[in-house]
Write a protein that holds these residues in place. Structure first.
Motif, PDB file in Angstrom:
ATOM      1  N   TYR A   1      16.541   1.595 -11.052  1.00 53.73           N
ATOM      2  CA  TYR A   1      16.352   0.493 -12.002  1.00 53.73           C
ATOM      3  C   TYR A   1      15.243   0.832 -13.003  1.00 53.73           C
ATOM      4  N   LEU A   2      14.120   1.355 -12.495  1.00 54.04           N
ATOM      5  CA  LEU A   2      12.995   1.693 -13.360  1.00 54.04           C
ATOM      6  C   LEU A   2      13.335   2.855 -14.297  1.00 54.04           C
ATOM      7  N   LEU A   3      14.065   3.824 -13.798  1.00 56.57           N
ATOM      8  CA  LEU A   3      14.510   4.932 -14.652  1.00 56.57           C
ATOM      9  C   LEU A   3      15.408   4.413 -15.769  1.00 56.57           C
ATOM     10  N   GLN A   4      16.323   3.519 -15.403  1.00 59.59           N
ATOM     11  CA  GLN A   4      17.252   2.940 -16.374  1.00 59.59           C
ATOM     12  C   GLN A   4      16.501   2.130 -17.428  1.00 59.59           C
ATOM     13  N   GLN A   5      15.523   1.326 -16.986  1.00 59.68           N
ATOM     14  CA  GLN A   5      14.741   0.500 -17.909  1.00 59.68           C
ATOM     15  C   GLN A   5      13.926   1.353 -18.868  1.00 59.68           C
ATOM     16  N   ARG A   6      13.402   2.437 -18.352  1.00 57.53           N
ATOM     17  CA  ARG A   6      12.584   3.326 -19.202  1.00 57.53           C
ATOM     18  C   ARG A   6      13.435   3.993 -20.267  1.00 57.53           C
ATOM     19  N   VAL A   7      14.635   4.429 -19.885  1.00 57.33           N
ATOM     20  CA  VAL A   7      15.558   5.032 -20.851  1.00 57.33           C
ATOM     21  C   VAL A   7      15.979   4.004 -21.884  1.00 57.33           C
ATOM     22  N   ARG A   8      16.234   2.780 -21.439  1.00 54.70           N
ATOM     23  CA  ARG A   8      16.668   1.716 -22.338  1.00 54.70           C
ATOM     24  C   ARG A   8      15.564   1.369 -23.350  1.00 54.70           C
TER      25      ARG A   8
ATOM     26  N   LEU B   1       0.822  -1.211   0.000  1.00 53.87           N
ATOM     27  CA  LEU B   1       0.000   0.000   0.000  1.00 53.87           C
ATOM     28  C   LEU B   1       0.857   1.263   0.000  1.00 53.87           C
ATOM     29  N   TRP B   2       2.134   1.103   0.330  1.00 51.64           N
ATOM     30  CA  TRP B   2       3.049   2.251   0.335  1.00 51.64           C
ATOM     31  C   TRP B   2       4.038   2.187  -0.829  1.00 51.64           C
ATOM     32  N   ASN B   3       3.662   1.459  -1.893  1.00 54.71           N
ATOM     33  CA  ASN B   3       4.483   1.460  -3.114  1.00 54.71           C
ATOM     34  C   ASN B   3       4.606   2.893  -3.632  1.00 54.71           C
ATOM     35  N   GLY B   4       5.809   3.266  -4.021  1.00 57.91           N
ATOM     36  CA  GLY B   4       6.013   4.604  -4.563  1.00 57.91           C
ATOM     37  C   GLY B   4       6.278   5.654  -3.509  1.00 57.91           C
ATOM     38  N   THR B   5       6.432   5.238  -2.247  1.00 58.43           N
ATOM     39  CA  THR B   5       6.654   6.201  -1.169  1.00 58.43           C
ATOM     40  C   THR B   5       7.969   6.949  -1.337  1.00 58.43           C
ATOM     41  N   PHE B   6       9.022   6.237  -1.743  1.00 56.65           N
ATOM     42  CA  PHE B   6      10.339   6.880  -1.848  1.00 56.65           C
ATOM     43  C   PHE B   6      10.342   8.031  -2.857  1.00 56.65           C
ATOM     44  N   PRO B   7       9.894   7.814  -4.098  1.00 59.56           N
ATOM     45  CA  PRO B   7       9.831   8.954  -5.024  1.00 59.56           C
ATOM     46  C   PRO B   7       8.854  10.032  -4.556  1.00 59.56           C
ATOM     47  N   SER B   8       7.787   9.626  -3.852  1.00 56.79           N
ATOM     48  CA  SER B   8       6.832  10.613  -3.337  1.00 56.79           C
ATOM     49  C   SER B   8       7.487  11.522  -2.312  1.00 56.79           C
TER      50      SER B   8
ATOM     51  N   LYS C   1       6.445  26.895 -12.081  1.00 62.91           N
ATOM     52  CA  LYS C   1       5.828  25.569 -11.974  1.00 62.91           C
ATOM     53  C   LYS C   1       6.271  24.672 -13.115  1.00 62.91           C
ATOM     54  N   ALA C   2       6.404  25.237 -14.313  1.00 59.86           N
ATOM     55  CA  ALA C   2       6.849  24.454 -15.467  1.00 59.86           C
ATOM     56  C   ALA C   2       8.256  23.911 -15.240  1.00 59.86           C
ATOM     57  N   VAL C   3       9.134  24.739 -14.675  1.00 61.20           N
ATOM     58  CA  VAL C   3      10.502  24.311 -14.389  1.00 61.20           C
ATOM     59  C   VAL C   3      10.495  23.202 -13.343  1.00 61.20           C
ATOM     60  N   ALA C   4       9.753  23.393 -12.237  1.00 60.25           N
ATOM     61  CA  ALA C   4       9.699  22.402 -11.162  1.00 60.25           C
ATOM     62  C   ALA C   4       9.123  21.078 -11.661  1.00 60.25           C
ATOM     63  N   THR C   5       8.067  21.145 -12.463  1.00 61.98           N
ATOM     64  CA  THR C   5       7.436  19.930 -12.981  1.00 61.98           C
ATOM     65  C   THR C   5       8.370  19.186 -13.925  1.00 61.98           C
ATOM     66  N   THR C   6       9.050  19.925 -14.801  1.00 63.60           N
ATOM     67  CA  THR C   6       9.972  19.297 -15.760  1.00 63.60           C
ATOM     68  C   THR C   6      11.138  18.615 -15.040  1.00 63.60           C
ATOM     69  N   LEU C   7      11.671  19.270 -14.010  1.00 67.39           N
ATOM     70  CA  LEU C   7      12.805  18.710 -13.276  1.00 67.39           C
ATOM     71  C   LEU C   7      12.425  17.437 -12.511  1.00 67.39           C
ATOM     72  N   THR C   8      11.205  17.382 -12.009  1.00 66.65           N
ATOM     73  CA  THR C   8      10.804  16.244 -11.167  1.00 66.65           C
ATOM     74  C   THR C   8       9.948  15.216 -11.893  1.00 66.65           C
ATOM     75  N   TYR C   9       9.622  15.453 -13.164  1.00 70.02           N
ATOM     76  CA  TYR C   9       8.692  14.569 -13.873  1.00 70.02           C
ATOM     77  C   TYR C   9       9.162  13.112 -13.958  1.00 70.02           C
ATOM     78  N   PRO C  10      10.457  12.839 -14.217  1.00 68.25           N
ATOM     79  CA  PRO C  10      10.886  11.430 -14.235  1.00 68.25           C
ATOM     80  C   PRO C  10      10.548  10.695 -12.937  1.00 68.25           C
ATOM     81  N   LEU C  11      10.661  11.374 -11.817  1.00 66.75           N
ATOM     82  CA  LEU C  11      10.303  10.761 -10.533  1.00 66.75           C
ATOM     83  C   LEU C  11       8.802  10.524 -10.435  1.00 66.75           C
TER      84      LEU C  11
END
Length: 202
Positions: free
Chosen positions: A147-154, A60-67, A108-118
């Motif tokens: 790992y997920l970031l790397q897989q998405r880029v790959r 139920l707490w999946n994704g907590t770290f990036p959050s 807001k556009a800058v903040a969203t773009t910088l954090t969007y991969p997360l």
């Protein structure tokens, strides 16, 4: 510090609801990725029950770290807003409504773009119905985020980290721009009511 602490508490309390919300939203969607396991929830209560039964309560707490990392998004937003505002106030006496709206939108556009991969990884982890790195099943760990970031880029290239960014910008930028506009108006009104001069560097 207080804002950050409140942000952390908010993440910990609301993540289970976001996990269930994401699962229900994506239920029935067709995915090309064969690693994704389909779901069949009858409602919110059933989703909670199935997640706890099949994946354990910590799911139920999946994704907590990036959050938790995304708690810094508003800080980045305000940092850029105040920076843009200071530069603007060096050239003019006061901030107009249009100024507040535009620099609020840009910040807001800058903040969203910088954090969007997360945010992308956050959504993937919340959905949780995919097979992760077999060496590490801890969904909230830094290792699996990387790992997920790397897989998405790959799989999709560097731009794969920004899939759907346009829609996210449309969703958040206008809201933030209006928020900063109202913020400046309320601040100016408060100073007026208190009989104080609205400082250029407040």
């Amino acid at each position: 510090v207080l804002c950050f602490a409140l942000g952390v508490v908010n993440v910990l309390l609301t993540t289970p609801l976001w996990v269930v919300n994401t699962r229900l939203k994506l239920q029935g969607a067709k995915f090309r990725n064969e690693d994704i396991v389909p779901t069949n929830y009858k409602g919110i209560i059933d989703a909670f029950h199935q997640i706890i039964r099949d994946e354990g309560v910590l799911a139920l707490w999946n994704g907590t770290f990036p959050s938790l990392l995304l708690v810094f998004n508003p800080a980045i937003q305000f940092m850029f807003y105040e920076g843009f505002k200071r530069k603007l106030l060096k050239k003019q006496l006061r901030l107009t409504s249009l100024d507040a709206f535009v620099i609020g939108a840009i910040a807001k556009a800058v903040a969203t773009t910088l954090t969007y991969p997360l945010q992308t990884v956050q959504s993937i982890l919340r959905f949780g119905r995919h097979r992760l790195n077999p060496e590490n099943r801890t969904l909230g760990s830094l290792r699996n985020v990387l790992y997920l970031l790397q897989q998405r880029v790959r799989r999709f290239g560097l731009m794969g980290l920004y899939k759907g960014l346009e829609a996210k910008l449309l969703q958040t930028v206008l809201t933030a721009a209006l928020m900063f506009l109202v913020y400046e108006k309320l601040t100016a009104a408060t100073f007026t009511v208190m009989g104080l001069k609205h400082s250029r560097r407040h």
